[in-house]
Design a protein around this motif. Structure first.
Motif, mmCIF file in Angstrom:
data_model
loop_
_atom_site.group_PDB
_atom_site.id
_atom_site.type_symbol
_atom_site.label_atom_id
_atom_site.label_comp_id
_atom_site.label_asym_id
_atom_site.label_seq_id
_atom_site.Cartn_x
_atom_site.Cartn_y
_atom_site.Cartn_z
ATOM 1 N N TRP A 194 0.822 -1.214 0.000
ATOM 2 C CA TRP A 194 0.000 0.000 0.000
ATOM 3 C C TRP A 194 0.855 1.262 0.000
ATOM 4 C CZ3 TRP A 194 -4.714 0.020 -1.570
ATOM 5 C CH2 TRP A 194 -5.495 -1.121 -1.441
ATOM 6 N N TRP A 195 2.111 1.145 0.371
ATOM 7 C CA TRP A 195 3.026 2.293 0.298
ATOM 8 C C TRP A 195 3.190 2.764 -1.148
ATOM 9 C CZ3 TRP A 195 6.952 4.513 3.736
ATOM 10 C CH2 TRP A 195 6.696 4.262 5.084
ATOM 11 N N LEU A 196 2.905 1.883 -2.114
ATOM 12 C CA LEU A 196 3.063 2.238 -3.523
ATOM 13 C C LEU A 196 2.029 3.258 -3.991
ATOM 14 C CD1 LEU A 196 3.857 -1.291 -4.977
ATOM 15 C CD2 LEU A 196 5.459 0.535 -4.348
ATOM 16 N N VAL A 197 0.867 3.273 -3.357
ATOM 17 C CA VAL A 197 -0.185 4.212 -3.782
ATOM 18 C C VAL A 197 0.243 5.662 -3.548
ATOM 19 C CG1 VAL A 197 -2.581 4.925 -3.433
ATOM 20 C CG2 VAL A 197 -1.998 2.484 -3.508
ATOM 21 N N PRO A 198 0.577 6.057 -2.327
ATOM 22 C CA PRO A 198 1.036 7.447 -2.167
ATOM 23 C C PRO A 198 2.360 7.699 -2.893
ATOM 24 C CG PRO A 198 1.284 6.260 -0.100
ATOM 25 C CD PRO A 198 0.519 5.365 -1.040
ATOM 26 N N GLY A 199 3.174 6.638 -3.028
ATOM 27 C CA GLY A 199 4.425 6.798 -3.762
ATOM 28 C C GLY A 199 4.187 7.170 -5.213
ATOM 29 N N ALA A 200 3.264 6.480 -5.861
ATOM 30 C CA ALA A 200 2.950 6.781 -7.268
ATOM 31 C C ALA A 200 2.322 8.163 -7.407
ATOM 32 C CB ALA A 200 2.021 5.717 -7.834
ATOM 33 N N LEU A 201 1.450 8.519 -6.483
ATOM 34 C CA LEU A 201 0.833 9.858 -6.521
ATOM 35 C C LEU A 201 1.890 10.945 -6.328
ATOM 36 C CD1 LEU A 201 -2.424 9.179 -4.495
ATOM 37 C CD2 LEU A 201 -2.215 9.544 -6.972
ATOM 38 N N SER A 202 2.821 10.679 -5.443
ATOM 39 C CA SER A 202 3.892 11.634 -5.206
ATOM 40 C C SER A 202 4.760 11.814 -6.443
ATOM 41 C CB SER A 202 4.729 11.168 -4.012
ATOM 42 O OG SER A 202 5.676 12.133 -3.666
ATOM 43 N N LEU A 203 5.038 10.727 -7.157
ATOM 44 C CA LEU A 203 5.838 10.829 -8.381
ATOM 45 C C LEU A 203 5.081 11.571 -9.481
ATOM 46 C CD1 LEU A 203 7.563 7.338 -8.321
ATOM 47 C CD2 LEU A 203 8.625 9.583 -7.927
ATOM 48 N N CYS A 204 3.765 11.421 -9.526
ATOM 49 C CA CYS A 204 2.959 12.203 -10.482
ATOM 50 C C CYS A 204 3.026 13.690 -10.137
ATOM 51 C CB CYS A 204 1.513 11.717 -10.488
ATOM 52 S SG CYS A 204 1.296 10.114 -11.270
ATOM 53 N N LEU A 205 2.952 14.008 -8.846
ATOM 54 C CA LEU A 205 3.067 15.399 -8.415
ATOM 55 C C LEU A 205 4.436 15.966 -8.789
ATOM 56 C CD1 LEU A 205 2.007 17.879 -6.887
ATOM 57 C CD2 LEU A 205 2.887 16.810 -4.775
ATOM 58 N N PHE A 206 5.474 15.182 -8.615
ATOM 59 C CA PHE A 206 6.826 15.586 -9.009
ATOM 60 C C PHE A 206 6.862 15.997 -10.481
ATOM 61 C CE2 PHE A 206 10.077 13.177 -11.458
ATOM 62 C CZ PHE A 206 11.090 14.119 -11.440
ATOM 63 N N ALA A 207 6.328 15.147 -11.347
ATOM 64 C CA ALA A 207 6.347 15.436 -12.783
ATOM 65 C C ALA A 207 5.556 16.703 -13.106
ATOM 66 C CB ALA A 207 5.796 14.248 -13.562
ATOM 67 N N TYR A 208 4.405 16.867 -12.463
ATOM 68 C CA TYR A 208 3.587 18.061 -12.691
ATOM 69 C C TYR A 208 4.333 19.325 -12.259
ATOM 70 C CZ TYR A 208 0.180 21.692 -11.902
ATOM 71 O OH TYR A 208 -0.468 22.893 -11.883
ATOM 72 N N LEU A 209 4.946 19.284 -11.089
ATOM 73 C CA LEU A 209 5.622 20.476 -10.578
ATOM 74 C C LEU A 209 6.757 20.931 -11.496
ATOM 75 C CD1 LEU A 209 5.620 19.691 -6.762
ATOM 76 C CD2 LEU A 209 4.366 21.517 -7.932
#
Length: 107
Positions: free
Chosen positions: A31-46
């Protein structure tokens, strides 16, 4: 805005990568992968918020900020204080990032 976007992107990337690290190396729940993937999407957007004409130059300059941020993560999240060589290296990288991003360009 550029500095804020870079710092936010670095924190998001490090947090996202750490979530994967925690899952694979620290035996944390998948389940750690869910916020991890969302965080990486935020990284790309920023990174898209950085005011630069070329993506490659944006990414190159970001590298210096990422290195300095990773050392802050090392200290605050992992409890390992960076040594003088870490700090000197980060300063060199940040200087290079500033040159890449804000150096005068000929048209």
């Amino acid at each position: 805005m550029t500095v804020v976007a870079y710092i936010g992107a670095a924190l998001a990337e490090i947090a996202g990568c750490f979530a994967f690290w925690a899952w694979l190396r620290l035996d944390k729940s998948p389940w750690w992968l869910v916020p991890g993937a969302l965080s990486l999407c935020l990284f790309a957007y920023l990174l898209t918020l950085v005011d630069a004409e070329q993506a490659g130059r944006t990414y190159a300059a970001y590298g210096g900020v990422y290195i300095a941020s990773a050392l802050v993560w090392l200290w605050l999240a992992e409890g390992v204080k960076p040594d003088r060589w870490d700090l000197i290296g980060a300063a060199v990288c940040l200087g290079g990032a500033a040159i890449i991003l804000w150096g005068p360009r000929s048209a």
